[in-house]
Design a protein around this motif. Structure first.
Motif, PDB file in Angstrom:
ATOM      1  N   GLU A 165      88.273  42.634 109.135  1.00  0.00           N
ATOM      2  CA  GLU A 165      89.662  42.457 109.132  1.00  0.00           C
ATOM      3  C   GLU A 165      90.105  41.093 109.590  1.00  0.00           C
ATOM      4  OE1 GLU A 165      93.302  42.918 107.991  1.00  0.00           O
ATOM      5  OE2 GLU A 165      91.876  44.146 107.615  1.00  0.00           O
ATOM      6  N   LYS A 166      89.479  40.545 110.648  1.00  0.00           N
ATOM      7  CA  LYS A 166      89.630  39.122 111.238  1.00  0.00           C
ATOM      8  C   LYS A 166      89.133  38.202 110.051  1.00  0.00           C
ATOM      9  CE  LYS A 166      89.363  40.546 115.886  1.00  0.00           C
ATOM     10  NZ  LYS A 166      88.622  40.488 117.301  1.00  0.00           N
ATOM     11  N   GLU A 167      88.033  38.439 109.639  1.00  0.00           N
ATOM     12  CA  GLU A 167      87.221  37.632 108.503  1.00  0.00           C
ATOM     13  C   GLU A 167      88.360  37.354 107.299  1.00  0.00           C
ATOM     14  OE1 GLU A 167      83.639  39.164 108.246  1.00  0.00           O
ATOM     15  OE2 GLU A 167      82.723  37.911 109.728  1.00  0.00           O
ATOM     16  N   ARG A 168      88.731  38.762 106.856  1.00  0.00           N
ATOM     17  CA  ARG A 168      89.753  38.811 105.772  1.00  0.00           C
ATOM     18  C   ARG A 168      90.853  38.096 106.247  1.00  0.00           C
ATOM     19  NH1 ARG A 168      91.304  44.580 104.965  1.00  0.00           N
ATOM     20  NH2 ARG A 168      92.331  43.706 103.029  1.00  0.00           N
ATOM     21  N   GLN A 169      91.615  38.152 107.355  1.00  0.00           N
ATOM     22  CA  GLN A 169      92.713  37.529 107.639  1.00  0.00           C
ATOM     23  C   GLN A 169      92.669  35.999 107.599  1.00  0.00           C
ATOM     24  OE1 GLN A 169      95.884  38.711 108.093  1.00  0.00           O
ATOM     25  NE2 GLN A 169      96.507  36.526 107.676  1.00  0.00           N
ATOM     26  N   ALA A 170      91.612  35.549 108.122  1.00  0.00           N
ATOM     27  CA  ALA A 170      91.253  34.151 108.134  1.00  0.00           C
ATOM     28  C   ALA A 170      90.969  33.331 106.751  1.00  0.00           C
ATOM     29  CB  ALA A 170      89.887  33.725 108.938  1.00  0.00           C
ATOM     30  N   ALA A 171      90.428  34.281 105.822  1.00  0.00           N
ATOM     31  CA  ALA A 171      90.111  34.047 104.389  1.00  0.00           C
ATOM     32  C   ALA A 171      91.472  33.574 103.609  1.00  0.00           C
ATOM     33  CB  ALA A 171      89.228  34.906 103.648  1.00  0.00           C
ATOM     34  N   HIS A 172      92.492  34.862 104.019  1.00  0.00           N
ATOM     35  CA  HIS A 172      93.640  34.853 103.348  1.00  0.00           C
ATOM     36  C   HIS A 172      94.642  33.647 103.646  1.00  0.00           C
ATOM     37  CE1 HIS A 172      93.904  38.402 100.804  1.00  0.00           C
ATOM     38  NE2 HIS A 172      92.846  38.521 101.301  1.00  0.00           N
ATOM     39  N   ASP A 173      94.544  33.361 105.134  1.00  0.00           N
ATOM     40  CA  ASP A 173      95.262  32.353 105.838  1.00  0.00           C
ATOM     41  C   ASP A 173      94.753  30.948 104.781  1.00  0.00           C
ATOM     42  OD1 ASP A 173      96.401  33.925 107.553  1.00  0.00           O
ATOM     43  OD2 ASP A 173      95.344  33.490 109.267  1.00  0.00           O
TER      44      ASP A 173
END
Length: 188
Positions: A165-173
């Motif tokens: 979830e943290k990696e997804r959020q960083a990628a989406h940012d």
């Protein structure tokens, strides 16, 4: 997956898909400008040599100058940030076919798009495994050891989901930054 490895995989995929480029019937009715444009807009390297080989069977030679004109037009379309981003968000995209002056920025777009693609795919696989484990634990008759093993695996999946979830959020940012920087509007 590292960026260089992703690019290598994409390039090898493009090479594999370049084998039988045209049927004999397509060679006989070919609009070489459109074929070149289609190849370029799909992000292929020039496939004129493969088209020559495919059309030799029916003694037809591609019209080189028309193909190149169409190919160049297709590449101009393909090498736009919006198009490259859309391709990378589905796990594709190859900036190496684009003009040298635009490759660095397009490579960055592809990197971010692939990061979103990969983190989403991984999230989906984790969610599928989570659902499978929950189902097994709820609806399957298990001995104590098997139940404990599945419970431990489920806890590991939950831990991976938190990291993902943290990696997804960083990628989406990063994706949001790319969209703002290049004024890209994606259609969902």
């Amino acid at each position: 997956m590292q960026f260089g490895l992703k690019v290598a995989l994409i390039l090898s995929f493009l090479n594999l898909t370049a084998c039988a480029t045209l049927s004999p019937a397509e060679c006989q009715t070919a609009d070489w400008y459109r074929i070149g444009e289609r190849d370029g807009s799909a992000g292929y390297y020039s496939r004129l040599d493969q088209h020559y080989k495919a059309c030799q069977k029916v003694n037809i030679q591609p019209h080189q100058s028309l193909y190149i004109q169409g190919y160049n037009e297709g590449i101009r379309y393909y090498c736009q940030p919006q198009v490259i981003l859309n391709a990378s968000l589905i796990g594709k995209g190859n900036a190496q076919v684009c003009p040298a002056q635009s490759r660095a920025s397009l490579d960055r777009i592809i990197y971010v798009g692939h990061a979103v693609y990969e983190t989403e795919r991984y999230h989906e696989s984790l969610e599928n495994r989570r659902a499978e484990l929950v189902h097994l634990l709820e609806y399957t008759k298990l001995n104590v050891q098997d139940r404990l093993q599945l419970s431990e695996e489920l806890n590991s999946v939950y831990a991976e989901l938190r990291i993902n979830e943290k990696e997804r959020q960083a990628a989406h940012d990063q994706l949001g930054n790319i969209e703002r920087e290049y004024k890209i509007r994606r259609q969902n």
